[in-house]
Structure formats: C-alpha cells, structure tokens
Design a protein around this motif. Structure first.
Motif, PDB file in Angstrom:
ATOM      1  N   SER A 104       0.807  -1.231   0.000  1.00 20.96           N
ATOM      2  CA  SER A 104       0.000   0.000   0.000  1.00 20.96           C
ATOM      3  C   SER A 104       0.837   1.277   0.000  1.00 20.96           C
ATOM      4  O   SER A 104       0.286   2.365   0.147  1.00 20.96           O
ATOM      5  CB  SER A 104      -0.934   0.001   1.216  1.00 20.96           C
ATOM      6  N   ASP A 105       2.132   1.143  -0.135  1.00 23.21           N
ATOM      7  CA  ASP A 105       3.007   2.329  -0.177  1.00 23.21           C
ATOM      8  C   ASP A 105       2.786   3.238   1.027  1.00 23.21           C
ATOM      9  O   ASP A 105       2.649   4.448   0.922  1.00 23.21           O
ATOM     10  CB  ASP A 105       2.783   3.112  -1.471  1.00 23.21           C
ATOM     11  N   SER A 106       2.721   2.611   2.223  1.00 23.60           N
ATOM     12  CA  SER A 106       2.500   3.366   3.462  1.00 23.60           C
ATOM     13  C   SER A 106       3.781   3.367   4.284  1.00 23.60           C
ATOM     14  O   SER A 106       4.177   2.338   4.831  1.00 23.60           O
ATOM     15  CB  SER A 106       1.351   2.739   4.276  1.00 23.60           C
TER      16      SER A 106
ATOM     17  N   VAL B 115      10.512  -2.122  -4.965  1.00 18.95           N
ATOM     18  CA  VAL B 115       9.266  -1.883  -5.712  1.00 18.95           C
ATOM     19  C   VAL B 115       9.021  -0.414  -6.000  1.00 18.95           C
ATOM     20  O   VAL B 115       8.067  -0.069  -6.695  1.00 18.95           O
ATOM     21  CB  VAL B 115       8.061  -2.460  -4.931  1.00 18.95           C
ATOM     22  N   SER B 116       9.860   0.450  -5.489  1.00 21.46           N
ATOM     23  CA  SER B 116       9.626   1.890  -5.622  1.00 21.46           C
ATOM     24  C   SER B 116      10.328   2.454  -6.851  1.00 21.46           C
ATOM     25  O   SER B 116      11.432   2.023  -7.211  1.00 21.46           O
ATOM     26  CB  SER B 116      10.116   2.628  -4.371  1.00 21.46           C
ATOM     27  N   ARG B 117       9.704   3.450  -7.444  1.00 17.92           N
ATOM     28  CA  ARG B 117      10.307   4.168  -8.555  1.00 17.92           C
ATOM     29  C   ARG B 117      10.772   5.549  -8.134  1.00 17.92           C
ATOM     30  O   ARG B 117      11.263   6.324  -8.962  1.00 17.92           O
ATOM     31  CB  ARG B 117       9.289   4.301  -9.692  1.00 17.92           C
ATOM     32  N   ASP B 118      10.582   5.891  -6.881  1.00 19.15           N
ATOM     33  CA  ASP B 118      11.021   7.189  -6.380  1.00 19.15           C
ATOM     34  C   ASP B 118      12.519   7.168  -6.123  1.00 19.15           C
ATOM     35  O   ASP B 118      13.190   6.135  -6.229  1.00 19.15           O
ATOM     36  CB  ASP B 118      10.262   7.545  -5.093  1.00 19.15           C
TER      37      ASP B 118
ATOM     38  N   LEU C  43      14.804   5.911   1.444  1.00 19.13           N
ATOM     39  CA  LEU C  43      15.571   5.536   2.637  1.00 19.13           C
ATOM     40  C   LEU C  43      15.197   6.406   3.830  1.00 19.13           C
ATOM     41  O   LEU C  43      15.120   5.938   4.967  1.00 19.13           O
ATOM     42  CB  LEU C  43      17.069   5.643   2.354  1.00 19.13           C
ATOM     43  N   LEU C  44      14.947   7.670   3.567  1.00 16.25           N
ATOM     44  CA  LEU C  44      14.551   8.573   4.652  1.00 16.25           C
ATOM     45  C   LEU C  44      13.180   8.208   5.180  1.00 16.25           C
ATOM     46  O   LEU C  44      12.968   8.108   6.404  1.00 16.25           O
ATOM     47  CB  LEU C  44      14.568  10.011   4.155  1.00 16.25           C
ATOM     48  N   ARG C  45      12.209   8.009   4.262  1.00 21.78           N
ATOM     49  CA  ARG C  45      10.826   7.762   4.675  1.00 21.78           C
ATOM     50  C   ARG C  45      10.629   6.382   5.299  1.00 21.78           C
ATOM     51  O   ARG C  45       9.893   6.240   6.268  1.00 21.78           O
ATOM     52  CB  ARG C  45       9.894   7.895   3.464  1.00 21.78           C
ATOM     53  N   CYS C  46      11.268   5.362   4.734  1.00 18.11           N
ATOM     54  CA  CYS C  46      10.970   3.983   5.127  1.00 18.11           C
ATOM     55  C   CYS C  46      12.042   3.325   5.990  1.00 18.11           C
ATOM     56  O   CYS C  46      11.809   2.234   6.529  1.00 18.11           O
ATOM     57  CB  CYS C  46      10.754   3.131   3.873  1.00 18.11           C
TER      58      CYS C  46
END
Length: 386
Positions: free
Chosen positions: A100-102, A145-148, A154-157
C-alpha cells in the motif's frame, strides 16, 4: 499480629509512595491521557496513507492490535495479548511498505515492539537491535518496488521508522524503570508500616507484662518476709499474684489475636480511615447500635472484610451499614473471577453461628456483599432515642 500486618500491607498495596494514587486511579489516568492521543494519531495516519478501502483494511489491524496492547497495559494485563499483537503489527509493516506504499504502517510496531522489549529481563540491547533491524530491513525492501528516489525512500521507510523505534524503546525502558522505582518505594513504605505496627505491639506487650512482673516481684518478696509471721497474709498475697498472672495471660492472648480493646466504633473509624487512605470512597450508615457481645464479633467481621477488600478488590466505593441486628458491607470492583478463599471470614462464620448469628457473602455484577446478622441479639439503643 498477622491480621494487622495483612491490613497494613493490603492498604499499602493500593497506594503509591505518597499515599495518593491507587491502581484504579492510575489506570483511569492512563486511559484518559495516553490511549486517546495514540488512537487519534493512528486514525489520522490510516486516513492519510490509505488511498482505497483495501489499503485501509491492510493498515487498520495494526492500529487495533496496538490499541489493545495499550488498553491491557493500563490494566496491568498486557502479557497475554502482547505476543499475538506483535505478530499482527509485524505483518502490517511489510504489507504497508510493499503493497500500500504506506511509510507509516510501522505505527503499531512502534507501540507494541518497545513495550515487549521493556518487559524483558536483563540485557535488552539484543532485542532492541533485533527490533530496529527488522524495521530497517523491511523499510529497505521498499527500494525493490519503488520508482522514487533512493534517498527519499531511505529517509521515509528506513531512517525515520528505525529512529522512531529506537527512541520509543528508550522511552519505554525508562518508563519501566520509573515504575520499578515506585514499586520499590511502595514496598519499603509497607515494610516500615509493618515495623511500626510491630513496635506498637512490643510496646503494648511491655505495658501488660512489665507492670505485672514488677508487682509480682514485690508481692513475692513480701510473702517471703511474712511466711513465718503472718501465714494468712501470705496466702492472700499469693492469691492476688495468681489472679494477676491469670489476668495478664488473658490480656496477652487478646493482644496476640488483635482482640485487645476491640470495639465496633473503633473498627468503623479504622476501616473508614484505611479506605480513605487507599483512595476509596466510603459511606457509613449507622442506623443503630448493638450490644457489646454482638459488637465485638461485628468489629471482627468488619476488620476481616476491610482486609479482603483492600487485598482482593479494585474497589472505588464501599458502603457500610450498621443496623440493630448486624452489619452489611458492600463494595464494587469485585471482578468476575470466583470468590477467593477468604479464610478469615470462613473462620468467623463459625464464631458468628455459635453466637446465634449468620454470616453471608455474595458476589454479583461486580459487587461484593458481606453481611453478618444476629437475630437474637438484643437491639441497642438508637441514637435518636438517647
């Protein structure tokens, strides 16, 4: 003496070191100040992160599991639900990251994980490293799985979840240590109270036996002097010594069984003071008095019931009603478990029955009732008739 020790320990069991907090009050305070903010933050995070209903379905179980642990923690009974809830929140984090990209799906783990680490005995560092490592590893999997941008992910997750988890563990361990210090202080205070009560017991024993032994010594010395000149006076002195020793033995037994100077009025006042000191609201309805024979047994029933309430119940209210024929004590906070052994009341039931009375106990709907009745005891004089 054992009865007095139990009453003191029971009263201190419900009080904090300053005598102002009970377990029930502390639970209420935690429920009103900790649970609502955590729940609100969790709901906001789900509302912000969930872009569809199925993403909300993924995130909500973690929030519910975390709130369950918090609620059980305030009740002092989180150990049974903590591990299952940990499994739930640990599963929500990778689902949130990969499905869910949370990046806030670790919120439940942020609550449950540090709690469990703080409950571990001994060195908690390995468990802290394992928890933070799991949070970081799952967060890093987002890169698959991220394209960002890598730095942003790395900062967010990774950085923020791992840092927040480490900080939460430190806070929970400090909180646990705080409560351990409070518990140690409470135990020391209870021990001091018992020591003071034992000193009072020793002082009373000295008052009873010290005076008697001194008088006996004088009378025996006088009898020695008169044994050849006034045998009748010697017999009289020895009779007085015998009576004095017998009276002292009776007083010592009464003191040993906490019956010395026992009367219902004193026990009512003592019970009221103990309940109020434990933060329990107490109401005393004294409709009439009973005679001394019934009053002594009713005082013992009240004393034992007071100890049981302080030890076994989470009471917030107690009502004591004294009528012409007996006494009734009702308290809340009895819970749903079966009635405990209550050995003291069981022993008193036989004594009450021997004196023509009846002692009953009843637990129903969270209330506990203790009632002692003496139908054949002559009613006392009402205060209004005096």
């Amino acid at each position: 003496m054992a009865d007095t020790d139990g009453r003191v320990a029971a009263a201190h069991e419900r009080r904090g070191p300053d005598g102002s907090w009970t377990r029930g009050q502390l639970r209420t305070w935690h429920l009103s100040t900790i649970l609502p903010p955590l729940a609100i933050v969790g709901v906001v995070l789900v509302a912000v992160d969930a872009r569809s209903w199925w993403e909300a379905v993924v995130l909500v179980p973690g929030l519910l599991a975390a709130m369950l642990v918090v609620e059980r923690w305030t009740a002092g009974d989180a150990s049974r639900v903590a591990l299952p809830c940990l499994i739930v929140v640990a599963a929500v984090w990778p689902l949130g990251v990969l499905v869910s990209d949370s990046h806030t799906a670790f919120y439940g783990l942020l609550i449950v994980g540090p709690y469990l680490v703080s409950q571990l005995p001994g060195n908690r560092a390995p468990a802290t490293l394992a928890l933070c490592g799991y949070v970081a590893a799952v967060g890093a999997a987002r890169l698959l799985v991220s394209r960002d941008g890598v730095v942003e992910e790395l900062l967010r997750c990774v950085a923020i979840p791992t840092g927040a988890t480490a900080l939460a563990v430190g806070c929970m361990i400090a909180n646990q240590r705080f409560y351990e210090i409070i518990e140690q202080s409470r135990e020391r205070e209870a021990e001091l109270a018992v020591v003071r009560e034992r000193m009072r017991f020793a002082s009373d024993l000295h008052d009873i036996q010290g005076h008697t032994l001194h008088v006996v010594k004088l009378k025996v010395a006088l009898a020695e002097k008169l044994v050849h000149t006034d045998i009748d006076r010697v017999r009289e002195e020895l009779r007085e010594v015998r009576a004095l020793v017998g009276d002292t033995i009776s007083q010592t037994k009464e003191l040993a069984y906490a019956q010395r100077r026992l009367n219902l009025s004193v026990e009512l006042e003592n019970a009221k003071n103990l309940f109020e000191a434990a933060g329990i609201r107490v109401r005393v309805d004294r409709e009439a008095d009973v005679d001394d024979r019934g009053g002594e047994l009713l005082g013992q029933v009240l004393r034992e019931t007071t100890t049981n309430i302080l030890r076994h119940a989470e009471a917030t209210r107690v009502r004591i009603t004294l009528s012409e024929t007996g006494i009734t004590i009702v308290n809340d906070g009895a819970g749903t478990e079966p009635v405990p052994g209550l050995g003291g009341l069981a022993a008193l039931r036989a004594r009450v029955a021997d004196n023509g009375g009846e002692l009953t106990v009843e637990q129903k709907d969270g209330r506990f009732l203790t009632s002692a009745r003496f139908p054949r005891v002559r009613p006392g004089v009402r205060k209004d008739d005096r």
